[in-house]
Design a protein around this motif. Structure first.
Motif, mmCIF file in Angstrom:
data_model
loop_
_atom_site.group_PDB
_atom_site.id
_atom_site.type_symbol
_atom_site.label_atom_id
_atom_site.label_comp_id
_atom_site.label_asym_id
_atom_site.label_seq_id
_atom_site.Cartn_x
_atom_site.Cartn_y
_atom_site.Cartn_z
ATOM 1 N N UNK A 50 10.879 -2.615 1.566
ATOM 2 C CA UNK A 50 10.348 -1.822 0.464
ATOM 3 C C UNK A 50 11.377 -0.758 0.080
ATOM 4 N N UNK A 51 11.647 -0.621 -1.202
ATOM 5 C CA UNK A 51 12.674 0.305 -1.684
ATOM 6 C C UNK A 51 12.040 1.657 -2.027
ATOM 7 N N UNK A 52 11.915 2.487 -1.001
ATOM 8 C CA UNK A 52 11.261 3.780 -1.168
ATOM 9 C C UNK A 52 12.091 4.732 -2.030
ATOM 10 N N UNK A 53 13.413 4.543 -2.037
ATOM 11 C CA UNK A 53 14.273 5.437 -2.811
ATOM 12 C C UNK A 53 14.057 5.278 -4.306
ATOM 13 N N UNK A 54 13.883 4.038 -4.762
ATOM 14 C CA UNK A 54 13.819 3.809 -6.201
ATOM 15 C C UNK A 54 12.403 3.617 -6.737
ATOM 16 N N UNK A 55 11.454 3.263 -5.872
ATOM 17 C CA UNK A 55 10.060 3.100 -6.319
ATOM 18 C C UNK A 55 9.140 3.852 -5.362
ATOM 19 N N UNK A 56 9.311 5.172 -5.242
ATOM 20 C CA UNK A 56 8.595 5.929 -4.198
ATOM 21 C C UNK A 56 7.082 5.902 -4.330
ATOM 22 N N UNK A 57 6.544 6.024 -5.529
ATOM 23 C CA UNK A 57 5.094 6.056 -5.699
ATOM 24 C C UNK A 57 4.473 4.709 -5.362
ATOM 25 N N UNK A 58 5.122 3.638 -5.786
ATOM 26 C CA UNK A 58 4.592 2.304 -5.525
ATOM 27 C C UNK A 58 4.672 1.963 -4.046
ATOM 28 N N UNK A 59 5.780 2.327 -3.402
ATOM 29 C CA UNK A 59 5.931 2.058 -1.969
ATOM 30 C C UNK A 59 4.913 2.865 -1.170
ATOM 31 N N UNK A 60 4.738 4.130 -1.511
ATOM 32 C CA UNK A 60 3.742 4.945 -0.783
ATOM 33 C C UNK A 60 2.345 4.351 -0.923
ATOM 34 N N UNK A 61 2.037 3.865 -2.100
ATOM 35 C CA UNK A 61 0.728 3.245 -2.328
ATOM 36 C C UNK A 61 0.554 2.007 -1.448
ATOM 37 N N UNK A 62 1.571 1.131 -1.431
ATOM 38 C CA UNK A 62 1.501 -0.088 -0.616
ATOM 39 C C UNK A 62 1.348 0.266 0.864
ATOM 40 N N UNK A 63 2.131 1.234 1.331
ATOM 41 C CA UNK A 63 2.066 1.608 2.746
ATOM 42 C C UNK A 63 0.737 2.263 3.110
ATOM 43 N N UNK A 64 0.097 2.926 2.158
ATOM 44 C CA UNK A 64 -1.225 3.494 2.411
ATOM 45 C C UNK A 64 -2.211 2.384 2.786
ATOM 46 N N UNK A 65 -2.198 1.296 2.028
ATOM 47 C CA UNK A 65 -3.073 0.163 2.336
ATOM 48 C C UNK A 65 -2.647 -0.528 3.626
ATOM 49 N N UNK A 66 -1.333 -0.683 3.801
ATOM 50 C CA UNK A 66 -0.813 -1.347 4.995
ATOM 51 C C UNK A 66 -1.210 -0.584 6.251
ATOM 52 N N UNK A 67 -0.940 0.720 6.273
ATOM 53 C CA UNK A 67 -1.206 1.520 7.473
ATOM 54 C C UNK A 67 -2.697 1.656 7.768
ATOM 55 N N UNK A 68 -3.519 1.490 6.741
ATOM 56 C CA UNK A 68 -4.970 1.530 6.943
ATOM 57 C C UNK A 68 -5.521 0.185 7.411
ATOM 58 N N UNK A 69 -4.648 -0.812 7.541
ATOM 59 C CA UNK A 69 -5.076 -2.126 8.014
ATOM 60 C C UNK A 69 -5.766 -2.976 6.969
ATOM 61 N N UNK A 70 -5.646 -2.588 5.691
ATOM 62 C CA UNK A 70 -6.394 -3.296 4.647
ATOM 63 C C UNK A 70 -5.768 -4.639 4.261
ATOM 64 N N UNK A 71 -4.476 -4.804 4.501
ATOM 65 C CA UNK A 71 -3.866 -6.114 4.217
ATOM 66 C C UNK A 71 -4.104 -7.099 5.356
ATOM 67 N N UNK A 72 -4.482 -6.603 6.512
ATOM 68 C CA UNK A 72 -4.823 -7.493 7.619
ATOM 69 C C UNK A 72 -6.159 -8.155 7.301
ATOM 70 N N UNK A 73 -6.170 -9.473 7.272
ATOM 71 C CA UNK A 73 -7.363 -10.178 6.818
ATOM 72 C C UNK A 73 -7.360 -10.377 5.312
ATOM 73 N N UNK A 74 -6.297 -9.871 4.658
ATOM 74 C CA UNK A 74 -6.146 -10.118 3.225
ATOM 75 C C UNK A 74 -5.758 -11.558 2.961
ATOM 76 N N UNK A 75 -5.570 -11.884 1.698
ATOM 77 C CA UNK A 75 -5.288 -13.284 1.355
ATOM 78 C C UNK A 75 -4.307 -13.377 0.187
ATOM 79 N N UNK A 76 -3.478 -14.426 0.244
ATOM 80 C CA UNK A 76 -2.798 -14.904 -0.952
ATOM 81 C C UNK A 76 -3.812 -15.799 -1.658
#
Length: 209
Positions: A50-76
């Motif tokens: 994840x390119x935190x330097x160039x897309x900081x708001x989007x990366x922080x948003x993704x990591x918020x869901x990731x660290x909360x475990x919300x992508x675990x059990x997620x689906x493509x």
């Protein structure tokens, strides 16, 4: 409130794929601002940065869901191929994923759109980008580009508003898994069954010595 299925459909009909453009210094992003993540799926592992330097708001948003475990059990849950977009004059190739369907009620508020004209990131092969409807509506769904998708950048024609999508990372290992997911059984653009994300986590650095 949109249902999960309706939201997925609306998001991917306008969806673009995103990629990283070469930075100005030395041809590589600063390592300290690249965040490594592993998505362990039923088809295999996908390693991303994840390119935190160039897309900081989007990366922080993704990591918020990731660290909360919300992508675990997620689906493509969605695949877009050259032959399943009969009503779209501008064709793209992407796969789309979201958080655990049982935890959809934990979806957070939308985030501002970080446009590719501002970040310098482009929708190229292996790039991660946020799915959205209108500008500033992305929440947790993201997609991965298969091949270069310039029509998903700012000014591209895939989305009628021309604002493009927010690229924020890239696949560094596991594009064979991405392709396997894209070619999985589907009904129109819906993967049947969806491909589960078994584990989603920050990748720990390999110990030296």
């Amino acid at each position: 409130m949109k249902t999960f299925a309706t939201a997925c459909l609306a998001v991917l009909l306008t969806l673009p794929a995103a990629a990283l453009a070469a930075p100005k210094k030395g041809g590589k992003p600063q390592a300290s601002r690249l965040v490594p993540v592993v998505l362990r799926t039923e088809k295999g592992d996908i390693e991303i940065e994840l390119d935190e330097a160039r897309a900081p708001k989007t990366v922080r948003n993704f990591l918020m869901y990731l660290d909360a475990g919300l992508y675990e059990g997620g689906v493509f849950h969605r695949t877009v191929t050259p032959d399943n977009q009969p009503n779209s004059p501008v064709k793209i190739e992407v796969i789309q994923a979201g958080i655990n369907p049982a935890r959809q009620f934990e979806d957070k508020g939308p985030i501002p759109l970080e446009r590719t004209k501002d970040t310098g990131l482009k929708h190229v092969d292996g790039v991660l980008s946020m799915a959205r409807d209108t500008p500033d509506t992305a929440t947790s769904d993201f997609f991965i580009c298969l091949g270069d998708q310039p029509e998903l950048d700012f000014g591209g024609k895939r989305n009628p508003d021309g604002q493009g999508f927010a690229a924020f990372g890239r696949v560094v290992k596991g594009m064979d898994v991405v392709r396997a997911i894209q070619q999985s059984p589907r009904t129109e653009q819906k993967l049947t069954p969806p491909i589960k994300i078994l584990k989603a986590m920050r990748k720990q650095p390999t110990p030296k010595g």
